[in-house]
Write an enzyme that holds these catalytic residues in place. Sequence first.
Site, PDB file in Angstrom:
ATOM      1  N   HIS A  16       9.724  -2.063   6.448  1.00  0.00           N
ATOM      2  CA  HIS A  16       8.702  -2.071   5.397  1.00  0.00           C
ATOM      3  C   HIS A  16       7.455  -2.858   5.799  1.00  0.00           C
ATOM      4  O   HIS A  16       6.384  -2.680   5.212  1.00  0.00           O
ATOM      5  CB  HIS A  16       9.283  -2.651   4.108  1.00  0.00           C
ATOM      6  CG  HIS A  16       8.669  -2.089   2.861  1.00  0.00           C
ATOM      7  ND1 HIS A  16       7.327  -1.834   2.746  1.00  0.00           N
ATOM      8  CD2 HIS A  16       9.224  -1.718   1.678  1.00  0.00           C
ATOM      9  CE1 HIS A  16       7.072  -1.348   1.542  1.00  0.00           C
ATOM     10  NE2 HIS A  16       8.203  -1.261   0.875  1.00  0.00           N
ATOM     11  N   ARG A  17       7.579  -3.720   6.796  1.00  0.00           N
ATOM     12  CA  ARG A  17       6.397  -4.467   7.238  1.00  0.00           C
ATOM     13  C   ARG A  17       5.399  -3.558   7.936  1.00  0.00           C
ATOM     14  O   ARG A  17       4.193  -3.816   7.917  1.00  0.00           O
ATOM     15  CB  ARG A  17       6.816  -5.586   8.205  1.00  0.00           C
ATOM     16  CG  ARG A  17       7.789  -6.610   7.619  1.00  0.00           C
ATOM     17  CD  ARG A  17       8.326  -7.509   8.714  1.00  0.00           C
ATOM     18  NE  ARG A  17       8.951  -6.739   9.788  1.00  0.00           N
ATOM     19  CZ  ARG A  17       9.327  -7.258  10.959  1.00  0.00           C
ATOM     20  NH1 ARG A  17       9.144  -8.552  11.201  1.00  0.00           N
ATOM     21  NH2 ARG A  17       9.889  -6.496  11.879  1.00  0.00           N
TER      22      ARG A  17
END
Length: 445
Positions: A418-419
Amino acid sequence: MPTPILMPALSPTMEEGTLSKWNVKEGDKVSAGDVIAEIETDKATMEVEAVDEGTVGRIIVPAGTEGVKVNAPIAVLLEEGESAADIKNASTGATKKGNGKAASAPPPAREPSAKQAEAGKPASAPPTSTLLLQAGEERAFGSSGRTYASPLAKRLAKNEGLDLTTLKGSGPHGRIVKRDIELALKEGAPLARPTIAPAHAPASIDPRLYPPESYTAVKLDGMRKTIAKRLRQSFNDDVPHFPLNIDIELTKLLAARTSLNAASPKEGEGAYKLSVNDFVIKASAMALMKVPYANASYTDEALLLHKHADIGVAVAIEGGLITPIVWKAETKGLRQISAEVKDFAARARARKLKPEEYQGGTFTVSNLGMYGITSFASIVNEPQGAILSVGVGEERAVVRNGEIVIRAMMTVTLTCDHRAVDGAVGAAFLGALKQFLEEPAAMLL
């Protein structure tokens, strides 16, 4: 002056390895570029070349030694005019697993066995058959005694899962050779038994939960340890994962695959046989080019947007898995992708891939459809930003234009870091992938 031969670092992350085989013995002359040994890392077996010419004066680390640290001396090379008497203060620098100690003085010309070393007993002179092995042969140990096999026979037996201790060799001194393996395969020889760890229970296991007699302990190899370490770090410590899945209809893809395979020559260099996974790899590469923010890696300083789709393809091998990479997959056709994947898979199972063939990559495809798995979510292989999990293609009842019809369908799951890859970016990638797989001709545009 005697020159030490050091344990090489075969990849940027390598800290130790197993010295699996010497191709030379003490007294042999070598030239720069000669293959003198084979080193096993966590993923592959690599050949070690001599960088200088000279005579092998002493082999410090015997074949089969595990846990040899990078840059530890493994042998000594003598220059012209020098002799073994010139070797002074040679240190093995090698730590054998289990004792945590390094030898402080050079070992004798013939290494004692592990049991003799622990008991402090001198090694007796090896029999003639043992001396012959030092010229490049292999030993396999079984409950019935000692079996000698050529390197090629050992590799073939390992790939086919054969138990060498049950075979009778037809080569010199009873050595097992290639023809013995081929004959055993035809006759249905017994499969190899797993490598069993020492009889004592692992320290991490509470004997109240699992009494030692209730299980068989299979020793962890370097590959399994590395997989456990990296994926645990990825899943628990570093990477916030989330999965996205989508169903894809395969009707046109299967028709295209059948048509293309029918056009292939029956044999020869131009022959090919495309798989559904070849289409998935190509479509993934095209989708990454269409949605560049899905082809990303996260760092603390910047988001890396990769210029090419370097697709890792998960290949199951004995003891774990490895992901050889189809570099610049967006520039390659289906036939080339298919040929590369087949070659990678064969060499991966033989532990013959080079580090540069499986390290790196920007994206990974993992396919368990051949095992009948409908859907699953893989763990991101950091520093990649995402991994695609491919399920089985199967007939399902679906709704088309208000009617229930039968279609060939496949579920894929995109696991994202998700980063680097947000939900909207992941969804856009899956949308592009679905378009390319449901309309294969779109990959030509």
